[in-house]
Design a protein around this motif. Structure first.
Motif, PDB file in Angstrom:
ATOM      1  N   PRO A 159     -33.159  19.299  32.451  1.00 13.04           N
ATOM      2  CA  PRO A 159     -34.231  20.095  33.182  1.00 13.04           C
ATOM      3  C   PRO A 159     -33.881  20.357  34.677  1.00 13.04           C
ATOM      4  N   THR A 160     -32.888  19.913  35.073  1.00 16.52           N
ATOM      5  CA  THR A 160     -32.747  20.030  36.526  1.00 16.52           C
ATOM      6  C   THR A 160     -31.718  21.290  37.088  1.00 16.52           C
ATOM      7  N   CYS A 161     -30.961  21.868  35.879  1.00 18.51           N
ATOM      8  CA  CYS A 161     -30.237  22.921  35.787  1.00 18.51           C
ATOM      9  C   CYS A 161     -30.832  24.320  36.150  1.00 18.51           C
ATOM     10  N   PRO A 162     -30.749  24.873  36.931  1.00 18.60           N
ATOM     11  CA  PRO A 162     -31.456  26.274  37.454  1.00 18.60           C
ATOM     12  C   PRO A 162     -31.168  27.306  36.525  1.00 18.60           C
ATOM     13  N   CYS A 165     -24.257  24.232  41.384  1.00 20.27           N
ATOM     14  CA  CYS A 165     -25.111  23.448  42.318  1.00 20.27           C
ATOM     15  C   CYS A 165     -25.180  21.920  42.314  1.00 20.27           C
ATOM     16  N   ALA A 181     -28.763  14.145  39.091  1.00 15.59           N
ATOM     17  CA  ALA A 181     -30.067  13.787  38.148  1.00 15.59           C
ATOM     18  C   ALA A 181     -29.512  12.631  37.036  1.00 15.59           C
ATOM     19  N   CYS A 182     -28.280  12.616  36.772  1.00  9.71           N
ATOM     20  CA  CYS A 182     -27.880  11.870  35.535  1.00  9.71           C
ATOM     21  C   CYS A 182     -27.661  10.460  36.103  1.00  9.71           C
ATOM     22  N   THR A 237     -33.705   7.933  29.615  1.00  7.12           N
ATOM     23  CA  THR A 237     -33.119   9.215  29.065  1.00  7.12           C
ATOM     24  C   THR A 237     -32.904   8.943  27.487  1.00  7.12           C
ATOM     25  N   ARG A 279     -26.902  19.653  40.657  1.00  5.52           N
ATOM     26  CA  ARG A 279     -28.025  19.153  40.426  1.00  5.52           C
ATOM     27  C   ARG A 279     -28.048  18.217  39.211  1.00  5.52           C
ATOM     28  N   CYS A 280     -27.267  18.445  38.237  1.00  6.51           N
ATOM     29  CA  CYS A 280     -27.146  17.722  36.975  1.00  6.51           C
ATOM     30  C   CYS A 280     -26.467  16.405  37.403  1.00  6.51           C
ATOM     31  N   ALA A 295     -31.536  13.528  31.427  1.00  5.98           N
ATOM     32  CA  ALA A 295     -32.063  13.954  32.850  1.00  5.98           C
ATOM     33  C   ALA A 295     -31.527  14.992  33.464  1.00  5.98           C
ATOM     34  N   CYS A 296     -30.223  15.307  33.264  1.00  3.19           N
ATOM     35  CA  CYS A 296     -29.369  16.530  33.567  1.00  3.19           C
ATOM     36  C   CYS A 296     -30.032  18.087  33.196  1.00  3.19           C
TER      37      CYS A 296
END
Length: 152
Positions: A20-23, A46, A52-53, A121, A48-49, A17-18
């Motif tokens: 696809p969230t990494c820009p 950032c 998301a995890c 996941t 985001r990962c 899940a981590c």
């Protein structure tokens, strides 16, 4: 009353899940061995990962301003050694190896409460459950009945 411990770091998921969230694309899954890794030169911190995890594996390193996570001790793996957590486990309950071999020996269970459902996941782990463990996605791992008023 009972308690059981689930040792958790990164599960190096089949569908992390981590990732696809990494820009910046700093998180990637290595093709040769499936390890989910972070390229610290691309990470902007950032977080985001981290959000998301569902396992809380990525951790923010305040000093570096970057994310960090388990890499299965890739330096030790390169030397044909086990990850440090496996070597240091006093109870000898952690094992490392090819996922299919571990499943052949221990079964395919990869989620128990309070972990999230495995279909989110597809974590690359095998768990031997405590005798009172419950299937993931059913609540908080408690074997209780709650009525409509919320009473147990």
């Amino acid at each position: 009353v009972y308690a059981y411990k689930v040792n958790m770091s990164c599960n190096h998921c089949a569908q992390p899940a981590c990732l696809p969230t990494c820009p910046t694309g700093a998180i990637f899954k290595r093709k040769k061995d499936g390890i989910v890794d972070i390229d610290s030169t691309l990470c902007i911190g950032c977080r985001r990962c981290e959000a998301a995890c569902p396992y809380g594996a990525p951790q923010f390193d305040e000093a570096r301003g970057r994310m960090t996570k388990c890499t299965f001790c890739e330096d030790l793996l390169a030397q044909k050694q086990s990850p440090a957590c496996v070597a240091a486990c006093v109870m000898r309950v952690l094992e490392f190896g090819e996922l299919e071999e571990l499943r052949a020996r221990h079964g395919a269970l990869n989620a128990v409460e309070p972990l999230p459902a495995a279909d989110l996941t597809k974590p690359s782990v095998v768990l031997t459950p405590h005798r009172q463990a419950r299937v993931s996605g059913k609540g908080a791992g408690l074997d209780v009945t709650i009525d409509q008023r919320g009473a147990r």
